[in-house]
Design a protein around this motif. Structure first.
Motif, short mmCIF file in Angstrom:
data_model
loop_
_atom_site.label_atom_id
_atom_site.label_comp_id
_atom_site.label_asym_id
_atom_site.label_seq_id
_atom_site.Cartn_x
_atom_site.Cartn_y
_atom_site.Cartn_z
N PRO A 107 29.21 16.63 -75.42
CA PRO A 107 30.40 15.76 -75.51
C PRO A 107 30.24 14.58 -74.55
O PRO A 107 29.52 14.71 -73.55
CB PRO A 107 31.53 16.69 -75.06
N LEU A 108 30.86 13.48 -74.86
CA LEU A 108 30.76 12.32 -73.97
C LEU A 108 31.30 12.65 -72.58
O LEU A 108 30.83 12.13 -71.56
CB LEU A 108 31.53 11.14 -74.57
N PHE A 109 32.31 13.51 -72.55
CA PHE A 109 32.89 13.94 -71.27
C PHE A 109 33.58 15.28 -71.48
O PHE A 109 33.81 15.71 -72.62
CB PHE A 109 33.90 12.91 -70.75
N ARG A 110 33.89 15.94 -70.38
CA ARG A 110 34.67 17.17 -70.43
C ARG A 110 35.99 16.92 -69.73
O ARG A 110 36.05 16.14 -68.77
CB ARG A 110 33.95 18.31 -69.71
N ARG B 53 43.41 18.46 -64.38
CA ARG B 53 43.48 17.14 -65.00
C ARG B 53 42.34 16.24 -64.53
O ARG B 53 42.54 15.08 -64.15
CB ARG B 53 44.83 16.47 -64.72
N SER B 54 41.15 16.78 -64.53
CA SER B 54 39.99 16.00 -64.10
C SER B 54 38.96 15.92 -65.22
O SER B 54 39.00 16.71 -66.17
CB SER B 54 39.37 16.63 -62.85
N PHE B 55 38.07 14.97 -65.10
CA PHE B 55 37.03 14.74 -66.11
C PHE B 55 35.66 14.93 -65.47
O PHE B 55 35.49 14.78 -64.25
CB PHE B 55 37.12 13.31 -66.65
N SER B 56 34.68 15.24 -66.31
CA SER B 56 33.30 15.27 -65.81
C SER B 56 32.37 14.75 -66.90
O SER B 56 32.75 14.71 -68.07
CB SER B 56 32.90 16.69 -65.41
N TRP B 57 31.17 14.40 -66.50
CA TRP B 57 30.16 13.94 -67.46
C TRP B 57 29.60 15.14 -68.21
O TRP B 57 29.75 16.28 -67.77
CB TRP B 57 29.06 13.15 -66.76
N GLN C 75 26.71 16.77 -68.75
CA GLN C 75 25.86 17.81 -68.18
C GLN C 75 26.39 18.35 -66.86
O GLN C 75 25.75 19.15 -66.21
CB GLN C 75 24.43 17.28 -67.98
N GLN C 76 27.58 17.87 -66.49
CA GLN C 76 28.13 18.26 -65.20
C GLN C 76 29.24 19.30 -65.43
O GLN C 76 30.26 18.99 -66.02
CB GLN C 76 28.70 16.99 -64.54
N HIS C 77 29.01 20.52 -65.02
CA HIS C 77 30.02 21.57 -65.16
C HIS C 77 30.69 21.76 -63.79
O HIS C 77 30.06 22.24 -62.85
CB HIS C 77 29.38 22.87 -65.63
N LEU C 78 31.93 21.36 -63.70
CA LEU C 78 32.63 21.47 -62.42
C LEU C 78 33.06 22.92 -62.18
O LEU C 78 33.61 23.56 -63.07
CB LEU C 78 33.86 20.56 -62.41
N ALA C 79 32.82 23.39 -60.98
CA ALA C 79 33.21 24.76 -60.63
C ALA C 79 34.65 24.77 -60.12
O ALA C 79 35.15 23.76 -59.61
CB ALA C 79 32.27 25.29 -59.55
N ASN C 80 35.31 25.89 -60.29
CA ASN C 80 36.68 26.08 -59.78
C ASN C 80 37.68 25.05 -60.31
O ASN C 80 38.60 24.65 -59.60
CB ASN C 80 36.69 26.05 -58.25
N GLN C 81 37.45 24.58 -61.52
CA GLN C 81 38.38 23.60 -62.11
C GLN C 81 39.12 24.20 -63.31
O GLN C 81 39.84 23.50 -63.99
CB GLN C 81 37.61 22.36 -62.58
N GLY C 82 38.87 25.48 -63.59
CA GLY C 82 39.49 26.09 -64.76
C GLY C 82 38.68 25.82 -66.00
O GLY C 82 37.57 25.29 -65.94
N PRO C 83 39.23 26.17 -67.16
CA PRO C 83 38.48 25.98 -68.41
C PRO C 83 38.28 24.50 -68.75
O PRO C 83 39.13 23.67 -68.45
CB PRO C 83 39.37 26.67 -69.46
N ALA C 84 37.15 24.23 -69.39
CA ALA C 84 36.84 22.86 -69.79
C ALA C 84 37.14 22.67 -71.27
O ALA C 84 37.04 23.60 -72.06
CB ALA C 84 35.37 22.55 -69.52
N MET C 85 37.54 21.46 -71.63
CA MET C 85 37.78 21.12 -73.04
C MET C 85 36.75 20.07 -73.46
O MET C 85 36.54 19.09 -72.74
CB MET C 85 39.19 20.56 -73.23
N VAL C 86 36.16 20.26 -74.62
CA VAL C 86 35.12 19.32 -75.07
C VAL C 86 35.53 18.54 -76.32
O VAL C 86 34.82 17.63 -76.72
CB VAL C 86 33.79 20.05 -75.36
N TRP C 87 36.67 18.89 -76.92
CA TRP C 87 37.04 18.29 -78.21
C TRP C 87 37.13 16.76 -78.14
O TRP C 87 36.57 16.05 -78.98
CB TRP C 87 38.36 18.88 -78.70
N TYR C 88 37.83 16.26 -77.11
CA TYR C 88 37.96 14.80 -76.98
C TYR C 88 36.57 14.16 -76.84
O TYR C 88 36.28 13.13 -77.43
CB TYR C 88 38.77 14.41 -75.74
N GLY C 89 35.75 14.81 -76.03
CA GLY C 89 34.41 14.27 -75.78
C GLY C 89 33.53 14.30 -77.02
O GLY C 89 32.72 13.39 -77.23
N LEU C 90 33.69 15.33 -77.84
CA LEU C 90 32.90 15.41 -79.09
C LEU C 90 33.28 14.28 -80.03
O LEU C 90 32.41 13.64 -80.64
CB LEU C 90 33.14 16.75 -79.78
#
Lengths: 105, 153
Positions: free
Chosen positions: A28-31, A37-41, A43-58
């Motif tokens: 995905p372009l971003f997570r 309420r944070s974003f990541s690039w 290949q970057q999996h942020l720890a301790n941020q809760g579940p990630a969503m990829v739908w917007y990024g896809l």
């Protein structure tokens, strides 16, 4: 029917392929992390941020790829396969269902 | 605010269903005999007039779904996973991905409903219209099934 200019047939075809590829390759372009309420690039999996969503990024990945290709390639290239263009979204949905099959096991 | 958005999401989904289904039925009944019966009149509408409404409703509904999605991810999906309802998670994943794929279909769908297409264009237009209709129905039914299992609060 399909005129020159922004190639909508190409856009649809590339969008579907890019969407499935991004889902399969986890690109995905971003997570988005709704808990913080944070974003990541991609290949970057942020720890301790809760579940990630990829739908917007896809959707963003697919839209950018499709817009880029559709702006440089004309729909006339699809003349031979024009009547089969509808297969792109249909096969993309089948591919997505196949990729998600572990959830139904 | 959340219940309002959820109800709005549902109502826009109903409107989208109505528009796409009416357009599809009319398209498939194009060669049917004309008459004064309900089905004949239902199928004898100006199909092209639905296009802008379908595109607008589809985009609005995806935006509403995107705004609600973070709450689903935290408040609904995690309990689904804890209840080992993988199939429910899978159904929702299919709903979101189908809706996302449908966004890529809309530009060509809208173009094909502008003017009178060739025979190839007609077949493509019919197929894409049915695809959009399928996505609208899938999203609506799955959304309601999952909301019945565990809705957003």
């Amino acid at each position: 029917v399909i005129r020159a200019g922004f190639a909508r047939g190409v856009f649809m075809a590339v969008y579907c392929v890019a969407y499935v590829a991004a889902l399969r390759l986890d690109l995905p372009l971003f997570r988005y992390y709704p808990l913080t309420r944070s974003f990541s690039w991609p290949q970057q999996h942020l720890a301790n941020q809760g579940p990630a969503m990829v739908w917007y990024g896809l959707m963003a990945t697919a839209a950018i790829c499709a817009a880029a290709v559709a702006s440089i390639i004309d729909d006339r290239l699809l003349d031979r396969v024009r009547m089969y263009l509808w297969l792109f979204p249909c096969l993309a949905m089948v591919a997505v269902a196949y990729l998600l099959r572990p959830l139904f096991a | 605010m959340l219940p309002v958005m959820l109800i709005l999401h549902s109502l826009v989904g109903v409107a989208l269903l109505g528009a796409t289904t009416h357009q599809s039925v009319s398209l498939l009944r194009h060669s049917a005999r004309k008459g004064d019966g309900f089905l004949q009149r239902y199928g004898s509408v100006n199909q092209a007039s639905f296009t802008k409404v379908v595109v607008a409703l589809y985009v609005v509904n995806v935006v509403l779904g995107a705004l609600l999605y973070p709450r689903y991810r935290l408040d609904v999906r995690i309990p689904f996973e804890e209840m080992q309802l993988g199939w429910a998670v899978g159904l929702f994943e299919l709903k979101e991905h189908f809706a996302g794929l449908g966004l890529g279909v809309l530009p060509l769908y809208a173009l094909l409903w502008r003017g009178t297409p060739s025979a190839t264009g007609l077949r493509l237009r019919t197929a894409l219209t049915l695809t959009v209709t399928f996505i609208a129905w899938w999203a609506f039914i799955v959304g309601h099934v999952l909301n019945n299992i565990r809705g957003l609060t």
